[in-house]
Design an enzyme around this catalytic site. Sequence first.
Site, PDB file in Angstrom:
ATOM      1  N   ARG A 153       0.801  -1.215   0.000  1.00  0.00           N
ATOM      2  CA  ARG A 153       0.000   0.000   0.000  1.00  0.00           C
ATOM      3  C   ARG A 153       0.836   1.268   0.000  1.00  0.00           C
ATOM      4  O   ARG A 153       0.600   2.164  -0.793  1.00  0.00           O
ATOM      5  CB  ARG A 153      -0.935   0.016   1.215  1.00  0.00           C
ATOM      6  CG  ARG A 153      -1.920   1.187   1.202  1.00  0.00           C
ATOM      7  CD  ARG A 153      -2.724   1.262   2.491  1.00  0.00           C
ATOM      8  NE  ARG A 153      -3.438   0.027   2.769  1.00  0.00           N
ATOM      9  CZ  ARG A 153      -4.115  -0.200   3.894  1.00  0.00           C
ATOM     10  NH1 ARG A 153      -4.142   0.729   4.826  1.00  0.00           N
ATOM     11  NH2 ARG A 153      -4.735  -1.344   4.090  1.00  0.00           N
ATOM     12  N   HIS A 170      -7.832  -5.069  -8.080  1.00  0.00           N
ATOM     13  CA  HIS A 170      -7.673  -4.322  -6.829  1.00  0.00           C
ATOM     14  C   HIS A 170      -8.998  -4.285  -6.074  1.00  0.00           C
ATOM     15  O   HIS A 170      -9.802  -3.354  -6.239  1.00  0.00           O
ATOM     16  CB  HIS A 170      -7.203  -2.899  -7.164  1.00  0.00           C
ATOM     17  CG  HIS A 170      -6.571  -2.167  -6.005  1.00  0.00           C
ATOM     18  ND1 HIS A 170      -5.357  -2.533  -5.463  1.00  0.00           N
ATOM     19  CD2 HIS A 170      -6.989  -1.083  -5.292  1.00  0.00           C
ATOM     20  CE1 HIS A 170      -5.052  -1.701  -4.479  1.00  0.00           C
ATOM     21  NE2 HIS A 170      -6.028  -0.820  -4.350  1.00  0.00           N
ATOM     22  N   TYR A 173     -18.086  11.400 -15.171  1.00  0.00           N
ATOM     23  CA  TYR A 173     -17.999  12.578 -16.026  1.00  0.00           C
ATOM     24  C   TYR A 173     -16.652  12.687 -16.746  1.00  0.00           C
ATOM     25  O   TYR A 173     -16.520  13.485 -17.664  1.00  0.00           O
ATOM     26  CB  TYR A 173     -18.208  13.859 -15.205  1.00  0.00           C
ATOM     27  CG  TYR A 173     -19.572  13.952 -14.568  1.00  0.00           C
ATOM     28  CD1 TYR A 173     -20.724  13.886 -15.331  1.00  0.00           C
ATOM     29  CD2 TYR A 173     -19.701  14.101 -13.194  1.00  0.00           C
ATOM     30  CE1 TYR A 173     -21.980  13.963 -14.745  1.00  0.00           C
ATOM     31  CE2 TYR A 173     -20.942  14.187 -12.591  1.00  0.00           C
ATOM     32  CZ  TYR A 173     -22.079  14.119 -13.374  1.00  0.00           C
ATOM     33  OH  TYR A 173     -23.325  14.197 -12.796  1.00  0.00           O
TER      34      TYR A 173
END
Length: 742
Positions: A39, A85, A129
């Site tokens: 991570r 993921h 968008y």
Amino acid sequence: MSDDPNIPDPSQDQTTSEPLSRAIGERYLTYALSTIMHRALPDARDGLKPVHRRILYAMRELRLSPTGAFRKSAKITGDVMGNYHPHGDAAIYDAMARLAQPFAMRYPLVDGQGNFGNIDGDNPAASRYTEARLTAASEALMEGLTENAVDFRPNYDGTLEEPIVLPAAFPNLLCNGASGIAVGMATNVPPHNLHEVIDACLHLIKAPDARDDTLVNIVPGPDFPTGGVLVESRETIAEAYRTGRGSLRLRARWAVEDLGRGAWQIVVTEIPYQVQKSKLIERLAELIQLKKIPILADVRDESAEDVRIVLEPRARNVDPEQLMAALFRVSDLEIRFGLNMNVLIDGRVPKVCSLKEVLRAFLDHRREVLVRRANFRLDKIAARLEVLEGYMIAFLNLDRVIEIIRFEDDPKSVLAAEFKLSEVQVEAILNMRLRALRRLEEMELRAEHENLTKEREGLAAMLSDEGAQWTKIAEELRETRGKFGKSAPGGQRRTEIGAAGEVTEIDMESMIEREPITVILSKMGWIRAMKGHQPLDAEIKFKDGDGPFMALHAETTDKLMVYGANGRFYTLPANNLPGGRGMGEPLRLMIDLPNDAAVIDMFPWRDGIRYLVASTAGDGFIVNSADILAQTRAGKQVLNGDALLCRTVSGDHVVTVGENRKMLVFALDELPEMGRGKGVRLQKFKDGGLSDAICITLADGLRWQESGGRTRTEPDLTEWLGKRAGSGYMAPRGFPRDNKFN
């Protein structure tokens, strides 16, 4: 019941016991390792964390090439989450958006279309968008994935495979930087200029034992996407690169713009890396409002596509250098970037690396990629040569081959036996199209066979010679440098390496306009400053239930000292006090004075003054004004114990009076001067404690004010004169009943 030994018997107790410390320790260690490796810390080889690597690989699988069409970010995020993921889509989209931000990435790896955020700190638009595709830089990172350049591993559910690391045609860790916080460790690598980093790699190939100082000559410092000026000495930068840790000062780029007739303004065109422009301007406006930089009159944001922050001075005679030096101290126009090159070596071991070690990790990875791609190509060449040799045998015996195919029941076995062909060659001949039987095709086969043979010899020679391998790597790096280096658009260095210069001490107090004020503190602890020296007994409005407690005359340049019952002195700049139009603000919001500690005294600080401080228990000492100045909100501890009073030292004797009305006069020089402590005994009491103390000149006697306003004097104090720590004698007739000198 099942006979499978792997299936637990539900009728049996499945509970196991272990010590709590071991159980927590093992689980927390597992979590910590997962955070570090999967991570927070980037891989030194490709400079990526797993989430970024998975995003790029998923986009490649979607065929989102730099020259192709864009795809919705929601589609990309969904594929990454579903295939590789299994975490939140918001986190994935945020990571992808950062890869597309030109103000965050020196060489963006994602080409975004739509609102992907801005330098003001605004968030990207929702994933439905925006659209995205890969950039040429990210393609270079993944070049060779289909040629067995790196190892693959199963994805989280075992249905697909993902690369463990990308081939990485350039040192992405240094070029784009990285930051992250793990468990017990963190990383913060600044971006660098690709051209300079590759030059350093090429030098390291020529001279593997190159000194760190030589590499710093090639890579003089970070190159941030937002530009700016790095004002740090070469020695500091070199030390940071040598150890992998350091702190670098980065300033905004500014210039003086002439407005004619002697007027001018400062224009900031580049701000430090990771500083949000909107918050920076808010901070500058706050400095103007609080008058912390009195020589700054106004700030305006005139930015469009570029950054343009206009700073107006208070007067024409202001020195621009002094103004900017003051702003650098109190705003994010100057930041300190903490360099911490803590990365994963070979994807497994976290280590704080020097610049040389990071470059070496990348070069060793490139060599492994080169060898693997060469072996992959050799296997492909061997397979193709085998087929070509079969084709050539077929052309030399074309009539017999056609006859076998036409008349034999099992042409495959007959061809293999008669011409000693392998199964692969027989399959290729049987699958050959009729149009390939022309003479021209035979010539092309021979030419291809010859070219592949030469290529195989060249690859074999390279694999047997380490020097040839490094030569090939250097060629590839030069090719990458040509694509993204100084000659490419945006490849020039953006961050200027400036001279550190002399650190000039800016006297902030000299910038404050000196004006008289009247400071008023209410009983409930609300403080304000009225303009001018108003009468201290003037009627002033307070909140309901509140009233006057303390008032004093000061100036805006003063430092107010607040003495609390906890024995601490607090420093309060007078120019920061709220104005007198309202009711003021709570004093405890400005200093960390506990709620149970009352304010004992408040006065303007003056250099060279001495004060008598005493506790309720009757202990005290003399402290110099230089020892009571506090640098933080928490104040400065001076008197240990419950503080009672603070008096200015004057004269030659001290007069103390206890709650038992006994008074003692002793010489001032019997008190020690200290910076902090409990002090010494002023007066001894059988019961009760100290009520008040004052410094006097013995020859002038003692004066006090009676309740009616009349002043009384006791000229001869011989009766009460004694040594410090004595019991004293009853106060003179007419002394106030509250045992205070008033």
